[in-house]
Design a protein around this motif. Sequence first.
Motif, PDB file in Angstrom:
ATOM      1  N   PRO A 122       0.810  -1.230   0.000  1.00  0.00           N
ATOM      2  CA  PRO A 122       0.000   0.000   0.000  1.00  0.00           C
ATOM      3  C   PRO A 122       0.837   1.271   0.000  1.00  0.00           C
ATOM      4  O   PRO A 122       0.402   2.296  -0.541  1.00  0.00           O
ATOM      5  CB  PRO A 122      -0.807  -0.125   1.300  1.00  0.00           C
ATOM      6  CG  PRO A 122      -0.813  -1.585   1.624  1.00  0.00           C
ATOM      7  CD  PRO A 122       0.501  -2.103   1.126  1.00  0.00           C
ATOM      8  N   LYS A 123       2.035   1.242   0.600  1.00  0.00           N
ATOM      9  CA  LYS A 123       2.873   2.438   0.644  1.00  0.00           C
ATOM     10  C   LYS A 123       3.262   2.897  -0.755  1.00  0.00           C
ATOM     11  O   LYS A 123       3.523   4.079  -0.979  1.00  0.00           O
ATOM     12  CB  LYS A 123       4.129   2.160   1.467  1.00  0.00           C
ATOM     13  CG  LYS A 123       3.859   1.970   2.954  1.00  0.00           C
ATOM     14  CD  LYS A 123       5.150   1.714   3.717  1.00  0.00           C
ATOM     15  CE  LYS A 123       4.863   1.509   5.207  1.00  0.00           C
ATOM     16  NZ  LYS A 123       6.112   1.214   5.960  1.00  0.00           N
ATOM     17  N   ARG A 124       3.314   1.959  -1.687  1.00  0.00           N
ATOM     18  CA  ARG A 124       3.660   2.289  -3.069  1.00  0.00           C
ATOM     19  C   ARG A 124       2.450   2.224  -3.999  1.00  0.00           C
ATOM     20  O   ARG A 124       2.605   2.164  -5.218  1.00  0.00           O
ATOM     21  CB  ARG A 124       4.760   1.355  -3.571  1.00  0.00           C
ATOM     22  CG  ARG A 124       6.056   1.491  -2.769  1.00  0.00           C
ATOM     23  CD  ARG A 124       7.194   0.760  -3.409  1.00  0.00           C
ATOM     24  NE  ARG A 124       8.453   1.027  -2.707  1.00  0.00           N
ATOM     25  CZ  ARG A 124       9.641   0.557  -3.070  1.00  0.00           C
ATOM     26  NH1 ARG A 124       9.736  -0.206  -4.160  1.00  0.00           N
ATOM     27  NH2 ARG A 124      10.723   0.843  -2.395  1.00  0.00           N
ATOM     28  N   GLY A 125       1.282   2.178  -3.393  1.00  0.00           N
ATOM     29  CA  GLY A 125       0.069   2.216  -4.199  1.00  0.00           C
ATOM     30  C   GLY A 125      -0.394   0.877  -4.736  1.00  0.00           C
ATOM     31  O   GLY A 125      -1.332   0.834  -5.532  1.00  0.00           O
ATOM     32  N   LEU A 126       0.246  -0.212  -4.300  1.00  0.00           N
ATOM     33  CA  LEU A 126      -0.147  -1.534  -4.782  1.00  0.00           C
ATOM     34  C   LEU A 126      -1.126  -2.147  -3.786  1.00  0.00           C
ATOM     35  O   LEU A 126      -0.727  -2.702  -2.760  1.00  0.00           O
ATOM     36  CB  LEU A 126       1.083  -2.432  -4.955  1.00  0.00           C
ATOM     37  CG  LEU A 126       0.815  -3.858  -5.447  1.00  0.00           C
ATOM     38  CD1 LEU A 126       0.055  -3.865  -6.759  1.00  0.00           C
ATOM     39  CD2 LEU A 126       2.122  -4.644  -5.577  1.00  0.00           C
ATOM     40  N   THR A 127      -2.409  -2.034  -4.070  1.00  0.00           N
ATOM     41  CA  THR A 127      -3.457  -2.614  -3.239  1.00  0.00           C
ATOM     42  C   THR A 127      -3.999  -3.860  -3.917  1.00  0.00           C
ATOM     43  O   THR A 127      -3.605  -4.212  -5.032  1.00  0.00           O
ATOM     44  CB  THR A 127      -4.586  -1.605  -3.031  1.00  0.00           C
ATOM     45  OG1 THR A 127      -5.167  -1.310  -4.322  1.00  0.00           O
ATOM     46  CG2 THR A 127      -4.071  -0.325  -2.391  1.00  0.00           C
ATOM     47  N   PHE A 128      -4.929  -4.542  -3.232  1.00  0.00           N
ATOM     48  CA  PHE A 128      -5.559  -5.708  -3.852  1.00  0.00           C
ATOM     49  C   PHE A 128      -6.239  -5.316  -5.163  1.00  0.00           C
ATOM     50  O   PHE A 128      -6.127  -6.021  -6.172  1.00  0.00           O
ATOM     51  CB  PHE A 128      -6.585  -6.330  -2.901  1.00  0.00           C
ATOM     52  CG  PHE A 128      -5.992  -7.243  -1.869  1.00  0.00           C
ATOM     53  CD1 PHE A 128      -5.365  -8.417  -2.246  1.00  0.00           C
ATOM     54  CD2 PHE A 128      -6.051  -6.935  -0.529  1.00  0.00           C
ATOM     55  CE1 PHE A 128      -4.811  -9.269  -1.295  1.00  0.00           C
ATOM     56  CE2 PHE A 128      -5.505  -7.770   0.432  1.00  0.00           C
ATOM     57  CZ  PHE A 128      -4.880  -8.941   0.039  1.00  0.00           C
ATOM     58  N   ALA A 129      -6.944  -4.204  -5.153  1.00  0.00           N
ATOM     59  CA  ALA A 129      -7.691  -3.787  -6.348  1.00  0.00           C
ATOM     60  C   ALA A 129      -6.754  -3.441  -7.497  1.00  0.00           C
ATOM     61  O   ALA A 129      -6.931  -3.914  -8.633  1.00  0.00           O
ATOM     62  CB  ALA A 129      -8.585  -2.600  -6.002  1.00  0.00           C
TER      63      ALA A 129
END
Length: 573
Positions: free
Chosen positions: A374-381
Amino acid sequence: MNERRNTNRKKMLGELLCEKSYLDESGLELALAEQKTEYKRLGQILLELGYITQAQLNEALALQAGIEKVDLTDVSVGSGVIALVPADLVSKYNILPLWKEDGRLAVAMTDPFQARVTEDLRLVSGHLIRRYYADPVQMENAIMKFYGSNMARMLDNLAPAEKQGDGEVDNGDYSPAKLHELAREPSLVNLVNLIVLEAIDARASDIHIEPFSDKVKIKYRIDGMLVEKTPSSKRLQAAIISRIKIMANMNIAERFVPQDGHIEFAGKNGRVDIRVSTVPTVYGESIDLRLLDRRASLIQLGDLGMNKQCLDGFSQCMQKTHGIILVCGPTGCGKTTTLYAAMNRIYSPAVNMMTIEDPVEYQLDGVNQMPVNPKRGLTFASGLRHILRHDPNIIMVGEIRDRETADIAIRAALTGHLVFSTLHTNDAAGAVTRLIDMGVEPFLLASSLEAVVAQRLVRKICPDCKETYQPDESILKCLNGSMEIDPDVKFYHGTGCNKCVKTGMSGRVGIFELLRITGRLRELIAAKPTTEQIIKGAPADHVTMIHDGLAKVVRGITTAEEVLRVARSIDED
């Protein structure tokens, strides 16, 4: 004695094994014949054939080499000898110092032929080593007797009791340089290693280190239940926490923000991955260490504990080319283990399989696994969107947490992908209503959902102290209210022994509920049903988790009390 040793040295390994009745003549002849073509050591061949155990081979090799066998049943070891060998070496190599004689340290070993043991012991103790062979069961009991409470002794040595009650409470407000210095003290390093080693030996899944006003509590989670160990002095709080954070490559100067880290720990049976998480509390940082044993991770689907109806139905759903399959339950109930077992079952080199997980707990051969960040914008979605561009046949989404992830997963299932994921709900029917509550369109869910598996973990009865017993009358009333029980059925429980640490329970098994989505259920889901309507519309052969658990009680796998303890969180009339 010397004459007997000389005689033993002249005997061949196979002869010694036969004398001990560990092997018969026909087995020896077969192994010798195979040795002529395989060019392997006889002991290795016998192990591969399953004719002997490693302990039996070690005993025979020790006898052949003239290494005496020592009886540890009533052995007495002095505190001075115990002090020569640290607990982490004892646990790592499964050894026990016995006595000092003629300038040598006598040490019992279950495997006297480990290459590094003697040298490590010589360097640590400052003595030459004399090896003895010991039975593994006796060794385990002796180590528990002399080293089982070693953590308490180490804690007392590092922070003596008379200094703990002087009214001063250390707030742990040290500079980073001082924290590094404290964390690198050899005695402190040994203490933290011992805490982890004891947890691994106890089959713990987590270690909780929790600071309070006057002490630091240390707890192990064993078979899902917390067991409190000897607490640490408040004086050692900063040093223990800093040592763990250094091992996990975390920022020891930052004490007011949660952090995550990772440790690769060398246990005596191989590498153990440890996920570390810190949380700031009123009295300092609380730490959780999640122990991930790679050897025990990838359980086969048939070994999870599914009943035949559930296993067959789940296997049929996994053969579909598209659709979504959900595994539900609370945190720590084995959902990821079930998904990994499913992925292993259907893996094929001809199929492109990709996962997105938080985090990647175990690495699967042949499967592309992506950790969220999430810190780099990589979420499940966002990760799932990118995965779809790789055109995978099978996708595993670690968890559906929001509507965006749910929408993408369901649309992927509708466009020709088989999607596996998890959801936090009490039962299988609740998964449908939870997704609809998230905002998923009912008609899309009805078209894409293939099956929902709900599960819990119950502790198994210890096989070493298992015996029949008569449950409490109130328990029997609860059971008879849920299913018909034959009056002649025998109930079992564990009385408690050394193997199960006096709990009567050892290991865990799953209780499962499979909800297959039939045509009738698809019609119901499209009409936005309640949980009760879904349960009533389930197939006639539907088995609830509680009924699956009670079936395991009748088979003597677990106890009625254990099923009812777990079932409290399941909505059941």
